[in-house]
Design a protein around this motif. Sequence first.
Motif, PDB file in Angstrom:
ATOM      1  N   PHE A 190     110.185  51.817  94.433  1.00 32.74           N
ATOM      2  CA  PHE A 190     109.758  52.814  95.419  1.00 32.74           C
ATOM      3  C   PHE A 190     110.965  53.684  95.736  1.00 32.74           C
ATOM      4  N   VAL A 191     110.795  55.009  95.661  1.00 29.31           N
ATOM      5  CA  VAL A 191     111.910  55.933  95.893  1.00 29.31           C
ATOM      6  C   VAL A 191     111.419  57.099  96.742  1.00 29.31           C
ATOM      7  N   TYR A 192     112.139  57.366  97.820  1.00 32.56           N
ATOM      8  CA  TYR A 192     111.914  58.563  98.629  1.00 32.56           C
ATOM      9  C   TYR A 192     113.176  59.413  98.527  1.00 32.56           C
ATOM     10  N   LEU A 193     113.027  60.670  98.087  1.00 29.16           N
ATOM     11  CA  LEU A 193     114.161  61.560  97.878  1.00 29.16           C
ATOM     12  C   LEU A 193     113.901  62.881  98.582  1.00 29.16           C
ATOM     13  N   SER A 194     114.825  63.239  99.451  1.00 30.96           N
ATOM     14  CA  SER A 194     114.779  64.534 100.125  1.00 30.96           C
ATOM     15  C   SER A 194     116.020  65.322  99.702  1.00 30.96           C
ATOM     16  N   LEU A 195     115.794  66.466  99.058  1.00 29.04           N
ATOM     17  CA  LEU A 195     116.892  67.284  98.527  1.00 29.04           C
ATOM     18  C   LEU A 195     116.878  68.645  99.202  1.00 29.04           C
TER      19      LEU A 195
ATOM     20  N   TYR B  11     116.043  56.957 100.007  1.00 30.49           N
ATOM     21  CA  TYR B  11     115.694  55.585 100.366  1.00 30.49           C
ATOM     22  C   TYR B  11     115.002  54.977  99.151  1.00 30.49           C
ATOM     23  N   PHE B  12     115.510  53.864  98.683  1.00 29.34           N
ATOM     24  CA  PHE B  12     114.989  53.269  97.455  1.00 29.34           C
ATOM     25  C   PHE B  12     115.069  51.751  97.555  1.00 29.34           C
ATOM     26  N   THR B  13     114.206  51.068  96.814  1.00 36.22           N
ATOM     27  CA  THR B  13     114.150  49.613  96.882  1.00 36.22           C
ATOM     28  C   THR B  13     115.192  48.989  95.962  1.00 36.22           C
ATOM     29  N   ASN B  14     115.598  47.774  96.333  1.00 37.10           N
ATOM     30  CA  ASN B  14     116.561  47.048  95.513  1.00 37.10           C
ATOM     31  C   ASN B  14     115.831  46.254  94.427  1.00 37.10           C
ATOM     32  N   ALA B  15     116.560  45.355  93.799  1.00 34.47           N
ATOM     33  CA  ALA B  15     116.007  44.633  92.652  1.00 34.47           C
ATOM     34  C   ALA B  15     114.970  43.595  93.045  1.00 34.47           C
ATOM     35  N   ASN B  16     114.864  43.272  94.341  1.00 27.65           N
ATOM     36  CA  ASN B  16     113.883  42.270  94.760  1.00 27.65           C
ATOM     37  C   ASN B  16     112.461  42.816  94.768  1.00 27.65           C
ATOM     38  N   TYR B  17     112.311  44.133  94.880  1.00 26.74           N
ATOM     39  CA  TYR B  17     110.980  44.728  94.946  1.00 26.74           C
ATOM     40  C   TYR B  17     110.543  45.172  93.556  1.00 26.74           C
ATOM     41  N   GLN B  18     109.306  44.819  93.212  1.00 26.31           N
ATOM     42  CA  GLN B  18     108.761  45.190  91.907  1.00 26.31           C
ATOM     43  C   GLN B  18     107.314  45.612  92.081  1.00 26.31           C
ATOM     44  N   ALA B  19     106.974  46.774  91.586  1.00 23.13           N
ATOM     45  CA  ALA B  19     105.598  47.272  91.633  1.00 23.13           C
ATOM     46  C   ALA B  19     105.158  47.635  90.217  1.00 23.13           C
ATOM     47  N   LYS B  20     103.845  47.735  90.026  1.00 28.42           N
ATOM     48  CA  LYS B  20     103.331  48.077  88.706  1.00 28.42           C
ATOM     49  C   LYS B  20     103.501  49.556  88.392  1.00 28.42           C
TER      50      LYS B  20
ATOM     51  N   MET C 204      98.825  62.699 103.480  1.00 26.99           N
ATOM     52  CA  MET C 204      99.271  62.549 104.855  1.00 26.99           C
ATOM     53  C   MET C 204     100.385  61.513 104.972  1.00 26.99           C
ATOM     54  N   THR C 205     100.287  60.443 104.191  1.00 23.62           N
ATOM     55  CA  THR C 205     101.316  59.408 104.233  1.00 23.62           C
ATOM     56  C   THR C 205     102.669  59.967 103.819  1.00 23.62           C
ATOM     57  N   LYS C 206     102.690  60.760 102.763  1.00 22.65           N
ATOM     58  CA  LYS C 206     103.955  61.313 102.289  1.00 22.65           C
ATOM     59  C   LYS C 206     104.557  62.283 103.301  1.00 22.65           C
ATOM     60  N   TYR C 207     103.741  63.146 103.881  1.00 19.37           N
ATOM     61  CA  TYR C 207     104.261  64.075 104.885  1.00 19.37           C
ATOM     62  C   TYR C 207     104.679  63.334 106.156  1.00 19.37           C
ATOM     63  N   ALA C 208     103.986  62.239 106.483  1.00 25.22           N
ATOM     64  CA  ALA C 208     104.353  61.476 107.671  1.00 25.22           C
ATOM     65  C   ALA C 208     105.695  60.781 107.494  1.00 25.22           C
ATOM     66  N   VAL C 209     106.025  60.385 106.275  1.00 20.93           N
ATOM     67  CA  VAL C 209     107.339  59.781 106.022  1.00 20.93           C
ATOM     68  C   VAL C 209     108.438  60.827 106.165  1.00 20.93           C
ATOM     69  N   HIS C 210     108.241  61.976 105.532  1.00 17.72           N
ATOM     70  CA  HIS C 210     109.281  63.000 105.566  1.00 17.72           C
ATOM     71  C   HIS C 210     109.431  63.611 106.959  1.00 17.72           C
TER      72      HIS C 210
END
Length: 763
Positions: free
Chosen positions: A323-328, A277-286, A192-198
Amino acid sequence: MTDAATSNEPRPIKRLNETLINRIAAGEIIHRPASALKELIENSLDAGSTSIKVSVKDGGLKLLQIQDNGHGIRKTDLPILAERFTTSKISSFSDLSRIATYGFRGEALASISHVARLSVTTKTKKDGHAWKATYSDGVLVPAKAGQSADPKPSAGNDGTIITIEDLFFNTPTRLSALRSASDEYARILDVMTKYAVHNSRVSFQCKKAGSGSPELTTPANSTIPQAIKLLYGHTIANELLHATPTSSGEQDPDESMDVDEEDQDMDEKGSWRSEVYFTNANYQAKKTNFLLFINHRLVESSRMKRAVEAVYTSILPKGASPFVYLSLEVDPKHVDVNVHPTKKEVHFLNEDGITAEICSAVQATLAKQATSRSFETQTLLTRHLTIPSKVAEPKRTQSSSAKGKGRAIDVDQDENRNDDDGEEEQEVDTQLPSTSKPKVYAHYKVRTNLKDRTLDSMFPVANPSQLTGTQAEQSRSKLRPSSQMVPAQLAEESTTPSDTPNVKVRQSEVFLVSIKNLRQEVENARHNQLTEIFEKHSFVGIVDLEKCLSLIQFSTNLYLVNHASVGEEFFYQLALRQFGDMSRLKLEPPPPVQALVEIAVDAEDTSSSPLSKAEIAEKITSRLISRRAMLAEYFSFDISEDGHVLSLPLLLKDYIPNLDNLPNFLMRLGPQVNWNSEAECFETFLRELAYFYAPLSLTGSFSGHEKDNDPTREKAEVSERWQIRHVVFPAMRKYFVAPKSLLDRDVVQVASLPELYKVFERC
């Protein structure tokens, strides 16, 4: 072995039973509750819905219901709605090359009806009322024995409500292969989270059946960045970059793609456009969080994911992910959507070329933002000191003894600093290797030493354990004369007010499945970034004790925290962690339960109850006394046979809850705890205990006192401030698992050091 197995003759080929065929096909479409929900969400979006609401019970296995406000289903279509290969999306095979909807095979509802109990309530705008139909194995069945199978008139709004009950009830192997209900619910929230973003212009809502508040909710007509901020948190949203690569090489998000007018150009190289939409170098996740939508369809592509991760290889440290969100959007003629039963994958022409261009655009955007990367150092904002090279230089080998340029470095000498007396700063030249770190600018320096001064350190606050028995009693607001009591033993004295207490909370070993499930639910609700904030935060100070607001610092950001709400969740986790093995806080003299309950009941409005206040107090008291053995064994909550409170559970060393709230705590245990169900009994009791322990406002305890010039109130506030500053928040660093729900309004970012410097630069 059978005769057929030992014989050399081939086995005869038989036609499978129709029911068996359909169940095998259903297993390809419906893997788990989340895959069923994905199909239903796509149907709702195809129906033009602007609001989608989902209710879940037991991870979707007992109940999965989705309600939308789309155009609904005609009554004449209901008899064949759940049959296989019935669809309004295509009529010929050539239509697949122009498909612009989510569903097209007509297998979703059919598959669900073969592995669950399915009912549909739907209404079109032209209908005067809704129609309800029930399905089993693809055909209409009576809702109750003795009734006809035809759709029945029903109340309902425009749109469709699809209810799935007892999923996989007739396929026990599939049911046993699923994980816990909490894990399945987490997968549902993820879909649901992914569909809510798109689909940010559509309102989404998801909650557990019977729950008053939804776990996920988004407003209609929002933007994608707003949806990301709401669903994934401020940490990601504040570091987002945006790119819109297209086949023409231009980045124009408003540019429309007219397929009919550009057939010749598309035949040569294909027309496509994308939004990233993608994060810059300040954001880091595992772990990489990669949301991929191709022609508005949620899909997976390991090749595109690896390509995007490769872009960040030279930007992020090893082990860190973006974190990357891509709509093609690709010309439908160049996409084959019919390659996976659940439409999980798609194939399209020139995939490598399109992926390369998108990655190049992402890399170019990141390169432009290279100067915005934050560096965290062990330095002070107000102290600049250089030290001799004997201390500053690392040990060198013969191969690394090249000459370096002399420079000053910042170090933290606060441990040897006297806060009252000034200390002169010294500067000494030093030689560092040429491979040393580049200069760190002031607006990226972060205080990380816990001994740095805070707001509270400017006001001397004594440990309440240093007070005498009489002072300790006065430091709390007074109860009524009949119920005054003090703890027999307060927490041990800390060495200094500024030292962090040695907090140790051992996790008890339990064998109750209900407690194991509750602990697992806490882990499943973990929000990694928010948990990291509390784990590595620096406490700044209490902003408003009455409004329960405090400030903490993490990295270069400042956060405003509602310490009452956060503390309530934290004490619930502490109680759950120590279940069955809690310490005891003895009360002297032991107060009577009934007298305390009467105090709380007397302050409540009981006009709507058929019982009198005395009867209510008597009923609650008898209920607590009758369960005194269970309360003592599981919660260290001792009540004597004659109804006196001997001890309370002690959840955290050096922390004494506000005993003025004890009457209300005892009263709430009567109606608020579900004593008839083991799991619900444990959870509701621990929630009430956490609410009792939470550092709430002291306003209610001093309703008859003046705010100013009241020594009793002042002492109580001093004690409360000390416990919040020196006990609660330090303990959170070790044991708090922060849930995502706190991001709604309890933890808010109020300042960012780099952003403040940008403001100052414009002044």
